[in-house]
Motif scaffolding. Structure first.
Motif, PDB file in Angstrom:
ATOM      1  N   ASP A  20       0.818  -1.217   0.000  1.00  0.00           N
ATOM      2  CA  ASP A  20       0.000   0.000   0.000  1.00  0.00           C
ATOM      3  C   ASP A  20       0.852   1.267   0.000  1.00  0.00           C
ATOM      4  O   ASP A  20       0.328   2.373   0.170  1.00  0.00           O
ATOM      5  CB  ASP A  20      -0.928   0.014   1.216  1.00  0.00           C
ATOM      6  N   GLY A  21       2.169   1.099  -0.127  1.00  0.00           N
ATOM      7  CA  GLY A  21       3.071   2.249  -0.179  1.00  0.00           C
ATOM      8  C   GLY A  21       3.477   2.803   1.166  1.00  0.00           C
ATOM      9  O   GLY A  21       3.971   3.930   1.257  1.00  0.00           O
ATOM     10  N   VAL A  22       3.287   2.019   2.223  1.00  0.00           N
ATOM     11  CA  VAL A  22       3.600   2.476   3.584  1.00  0.00           C
ATOM     12  C   VAL A  22       4.695   1.589   4.166  1.00  0.00           C
ATOM     13  O   VAL A  22       4.595   0.363   4.130  1.00  0.00           O
ATOM     14  CB  VAL A  22       2.341   2.422   4.484  1.00  0.00           C
ATOM     15  N   ILE A  23       5.709   2.206   4.714  1.00  0.00           N
ATOM     16  CA  ILE A  23       6.793   1.474   5.360  1.00  0.00           C
ATOM     17  C   ILE A  23       6.516   1.406   6.862  1.00  0.00           C
ATOM     18  O   ILE A  23       6.328   2.424   7.518  1.00  0.00           O
ATOM     19  CB  ILE A  23       8.166   2.156   5.129  1.00  0.00           C
ATOM     20  N   ILE A  24       6.499   0.175   7.378  1.00  0.00           N
ATOM     21  CA  ILE A  24       6.408  -0.048   8.823  1.00  0.00           C
ATOM     22  C   ILE A  24       7.629  -0.866   9.213  1.00  0.00           C
ATOM     23  O   ILE A  24       7.934  -1.870   8.576  1.00  0.00           O
ATOM     24  CB  ILE A  24       5.118  -0.794   9.222  1.00  0.00           C
ATOM     25  N   THR A  25       8.319  -0.417  10.247  1.00  0.00           N
ATOM     26  CA  THR A  25       9.504  -1.126  10.719  1.00  0.00           C
ATOM     27  C   THR A  25       9.315  -1.563  12.172  1.00  0.00           C
ATOM     28  O   THR A  25       8.549  -0.951  12.916  1.00  0.00           O
ATOM     29  CB  THR A  25      10.759  -0.238  10.633  1.00  0.00           C
ATOM     30  N   LEU A  26      10.030  -2.597  12.524  1.00  0.00           N
ATOM     31  CA  LEU A  26      10.066  -3.050  13.915  1.00  0.00           C
ATOM     32  C   LEU A  26      11.109  -2.207  14.642  1.00  0.00           C
ATOM     33  O   LEU A  26      12.265  -2.160  14.233  1.00  0.00           O
ATOM     34  CB  LEU A  26      10.448  -4.531  13.984  1.00  0.00           C
ATOM     35  N   VAL A  27      10.690  -1.545  15.699  1.00  0.00           N
ATOM     36  CA  VAL A  27      11.605  -0.718  16.484  1.00  0.00           C
ATOM     37  C   VAL A  27      12.036  -1.462  17.745  1.00  0.00           C
ATOM     38  O   VAL A  27      13.194  -1.408  18.139  1.00  0.00           O
ATOM     39  CB  VAL A  27      10.962   0.640  16.839  1.00  0.00           C
ATOM     40  N   SER A  28      11.102  -2.160  18.370  1.00  0.00           N
ATOM     41  CA  SER A  28      11.412  -2.890  19.586  1.00  0.00           C
ATOM     42  C   SER A  28      10.490  -4.094  19.678  1.00  0.00           C
ATOM     43  O   SER A  28       9.279  -3.965  19.490  1.00  0.00           O
ATOM     44  CB  SER A  28      11.214  -1.979  20.805  1.00  0.00           C
ATOM     45  N   GLY A  29      11.056  -5.246  19.968  1.00  0.00           N
ATOM     46  CA  GLY A  29      10.267  -6.465  20.120  1.00  0.00           C
ATOM     47  C   GLY A  29      10.400  -6.992  21.534  1.00  0.00           C
ATOM     48  O   GLY A  29      10.087  -6.303  22.501  1.00  0.00           O
ATOM     49  N   TYR A  30      10.911  -8.191  21.646  1.00  0.00           N
ATOM     50  CA  TYR A  30      11.085  -8.820  22.954  1.00  0.00           C
ATOM     51  C   TYR A  30      12.126  -8.062  23.772  1.00  0.00           C
ATOM     52  O   TYR A  30      13.140  -7.609  23.249  1.00  0.00           O
ATOM     53  CB  TYR A  30      11.528 -10.272  22.803  1.00  0.00           C
ATOM     54  N   ARG A  31      11.867  -7.926  25.062  1.00  0.00           N
ATOM     55  CA  ARG A  31      12.831  -7.332  25.994  1.00  0.00           C
ATOM     56  C   ARG A  31      13.019  -8.281  27.169  1.00  0.00           C
ATOM     57  O   ARG A  31      12.051  -8.771  27.739  1.00  0.00           O
ATOM     58  CB  ARG A  31      12.328  -6.000  26.538  1.00  0.00           C
ATOM     59  N   SER A  32      14.247  -8.466  27.531  1.00  0.00           N
ATOM     60  CA  SER A  32      14.547  -9.271  28.715  1.00  0.00           C
ATOM     61  C   SER A  32      14.181  -8.486  29.970  1.00  0.00           C
ATOM     62  O   SER A  32      13.955  -7.265  29.929  1.00  0.00           O
ATOM     63  CB  SER A  32      16.044  -9.607  28.753  1.00  0.00           C
TER      64      SER A  32
END
Length: 150
Positions: A20-32
Protein backbone atom coordinates in the motif's frame (compact mmCIF):
# COMPACT_ATOMS: atom_id res chain seq x y z
CA UNK A 1 11.89 -14.28 22.64
CA UNK A 2 9.17 -13.02 20.33
CA UNK A 3 6.82 -15.84 19.36
CA UNK A 4 6.98 -17.20 15.81
CA UNK A 5 3.23 -16.51 15.46
CA UNK A 6 3.85 -12.84 16.27
CA UNK A 7 6.78 -12.67 13.85
CA UNK A 8 4.81 -14.26 11.00
CA UNK A 9 1.86 -11.92 11.55
CA UNK A 10 4.15 -8.89 11.72
CA UNK A 11 5.94 -9.87 8.53
CA UNK A 12 2.61 -10.30 6.72
CA UNK A 13 1.44 -6.94 8.05
CA UNK A 14 4.64 -5.14 7.03
CA UNK A 15 4.41 -6.68 3.54
CA UNK A 16 0.77 -5.61 3.15
CA UNK A 17 1.62 -2.08 4.30
CA UNK A 18 4.49 -1.91 1.82
CA UNK A 19 2.13 -3.02 -0.97
CA UNK A 20 0.00 0.00 0.00
CA UNK A 21 3.07 2.25 -0.18
CA UNK A 22 3.60 2.48 3.58
CA UNK A 23 6.79 1.47 5.36
CA UNK A 24 6.41 -0.05 8.82
CA UNK A 25 9.50 -1.13 10.72
CA UNK A 26 10.07 -3.05 13.91
CA UNK A 27 11.60 -0.72 16.48
CA UNK A 28 11.41 -2.89 19.59
CA UNK A 29 10.27 -6.47 20.12
CA UNK A 30 11.08 -8.82 22.95
CA UNK A 31 12.83 -7.33 25.99
CA UNK A 32 14.55 -9.27 28.71
CA UNK A 33 13.88 -8.54 32.38
CA UNK A 34 17.25 -6.73 32.58
CA UNK A 35 16.55 -4.57 29.52
CA UNK A 36 13.10 -3.65 30.79
CA UNK A 37 14.61 -2.78 34.18
CA UNK A 38 17.09 -0.41 32.50
CA UNK A 39 14.34 1.27 30.46
CA UNK A 40 12.03 1.60 33.45
CA UNK A 41 14.82 2.89 35.70
CA UNK A 42 15.68 5.56 33.12
CA UNK A 43 12.07 6.76 33.04
CA UNK A 44 11.91 6.80 36.84
CA UNK A 45 15.10 8.87 36.99
CA UNK A 46 13.79 11.32 34.38
CA UNK A 47 10.12 11.57 35.41
CA UNK A 48 9.72 10.20 38.91
CA UNK A 49 7.94 6.95 39.73
CA UNK A 50 4.24 7.88 39.24
CA UNK A 51 4.81 9.52 35.83
CA UNK A 52 7.23 6.79 34.74
CA UNK A 53 4.70 4.05 35.38
CA UNK A 54 2.23 5.73 33.01
CA UNK A 55 4.72 5.27 30.16
CA UNK A 56 6.90 2.31 31.13
CA UNK A 57 5.97 -0.97 32.77
CA UNK A 58 8.15 -2.19 35.61
CA UNK A 59 10.29 -5.23 34.80
CA UNK A 60 8.22 -8.39 34.92
CA UNK A 61 5.08 -6.49 33.81
CA UNK A 62 5.97 -5.32 30.30
CA UNK A 63 4.10 -6.74 27.34
CA UNK A 64 7.46 -6.76 25.57
CA UNK A 65 8.47 -9.58 27.90
CA UNK A 66 5.54 -11.74 26.74
CA UNK A 67 6.68 -12.28 23.16
CA UNK A 68 3.36 -10.88 21.87
CA UNK A 69 4.15 -7.13 21.65
CA UNK A 70 6.21 -4.81 19.51
CA UNK A 71 6.82 -1.16 18.88
CA UNK A 72 6.69 0.04 15.29
CA UNK A 73 8.18 2.94 13.39
CA UNK A 74 8.44 4.12 9.83
CA UNK A 75 12.19 3.92 9.36
CA UNK A 76 12.64 7.70 9.45
CA UNK A 77 12.62 8.13 13.21
CA UNK A 78 9.97 10.84 12.82
CA UNK A 79 8.03 11.17 16.05
CA UNK A 80 9.44 7.92 17.45
CA UNK A 81 7.89 7.12 20.81
CA UNK A 82 5.88 10.34 20.87
CA UNK A 83 2.17 10.80 20.28
CA UNK A 84 2.82 12.71 17.05
CA UNK A 85 3.68 9.28 15.59
CA UNK A 86 -0.11 8.80 15.36
CA UNK A 87 -0.09 11.17 12.36
CA UNK A 88 2.64 9.28 10.49
CA UNK A 89 1.56 6.97 7.64
CA UNK A 90 2.87 3.87 9.45
CA UNK A 91 0.69 4.58 12.48
CA UNK A 92 -2.43 5.52 10.55
CA UNK A 93 -2.10 2.41 8.38
CA UNK A 94 -1.56 0.20 11.45
CA UNK A 95 -4.51 1.74 13.29
CA UNK A 96 -6.76 0.98 10.31
CA UNK A 97 -5.36 -2.42 9.33
CA UNK A 98 -3.41 -4.13 12.12
CA UNK A 99 -6.47 -6.09 13.24
CA UNK A 100 -6.45 -7.95 9.90
CA UNK A 101 -3.16 -9.51 11.04
CA UNK A 102 -4.14 -10.11 14.66
CA UNK A 103 -2.70 -6.93 16.21
CA UNK A 104 -4.28 -4.13 18.20
CA UNK A 105 -2.98 -0.72 19.20
CA UNK A 106 -2.65 -1.77 22.80
CA UNK A 107 -2.83 1.62 24.50
CA UNK A 108 -5.37 3.67 22.50
CA UNK A 109 -6.00 7.38 22.93
CA UNK A 110 -8.51 8.22 25.62
CA UNK A 111 -8.18 4.84 27.35
CA UNK A 112 -5.54 5.73 29.91
CA UNK A 113 -7.92 5.18 32.84
CA UNK A 114 -8.67 1.67 31.56
CA UNK A 115 -5.22 0.52 30.43
CA UNK A 116 -3.16 2.39 33.02
CA UNK A 117 -0.79 3.64 30.31
CA UNK A 118 -0.50 6.75 28.19
CA UNK A 119 -1.51 6.63 24.53
CA UNK A 120 1.09 4.73 22.49
CA UNK A 121 0.23 4.62 18.78
CA UNK A 122 3.44 2.67 18.15
CA UNK A 123 2.78 -0.20 20.58
CA UNK A 124 1.04 -3.18 18.97
CA UNK A 125 -0.03 -6.36 20.71
CA UNK A 126 -0.78 -9.65 18.98
CA UNK A 127 -4.08 -11.12 20.18
CA UNK A 128 -5.08 -13.17 17.13
CA UNK A 129 -7.19 -12.18 14.15
CA UNK A 130 -10.59 -12.99 15.63
CA UNK A 131 -10.00 -11.08 18.88
CA UNK A 132 -8.30 -8.17 17.11
CA UNK A 133 -11.19 -7.85 14.64
CA UNK A 134 -13.71 -7.83 17.50
CA UNK A 135 -11.72 -5.28 19.50
CA UNK A 136 -11.35 -3.05 16.43
CA UNK A 137 -15.01 -3.34 15.43
CA UNK A 138 -16.22 -2.47 18.92
CA UNK A 139 -13.47 0.14 19.48
CA UNK A 140 -12.66 -1.22 22.90
CA UNK A 141 -9.51 -1.97 24.85
CA UNK A 142 -8.06 -5.39 25.55
CA UNK A 143 -9.22 -4.95 29.15
CA UNK A 144 -12.80 -4.39 27.98
CA UNK A 145 -12.57 -7.41 25.68
CA UNK A 146 -11.27 -9.67 28.44
CA UNK A 147 -14.01 -8.55 30.85
CA UNK A 148 -16.91 -8.81 28.37
CA UNK A 149 -19.11 -11.88 28.61
CA UNK A 150 -19.04 -14.05 25.52
Amino acid sequence: MIYPTTVAAAEAMFTAAEADGVIITLVSGYRSFATQAQIHDRFVADLGLPAAEAVSAPPGHSEHQTGWAMDIGDGSGACSFTTCFADQPAATWAAANAHRFGFIVRYPAGSEQITGYSYEPWHLRFVGVEAAADIAARRITLEDFLEAPR
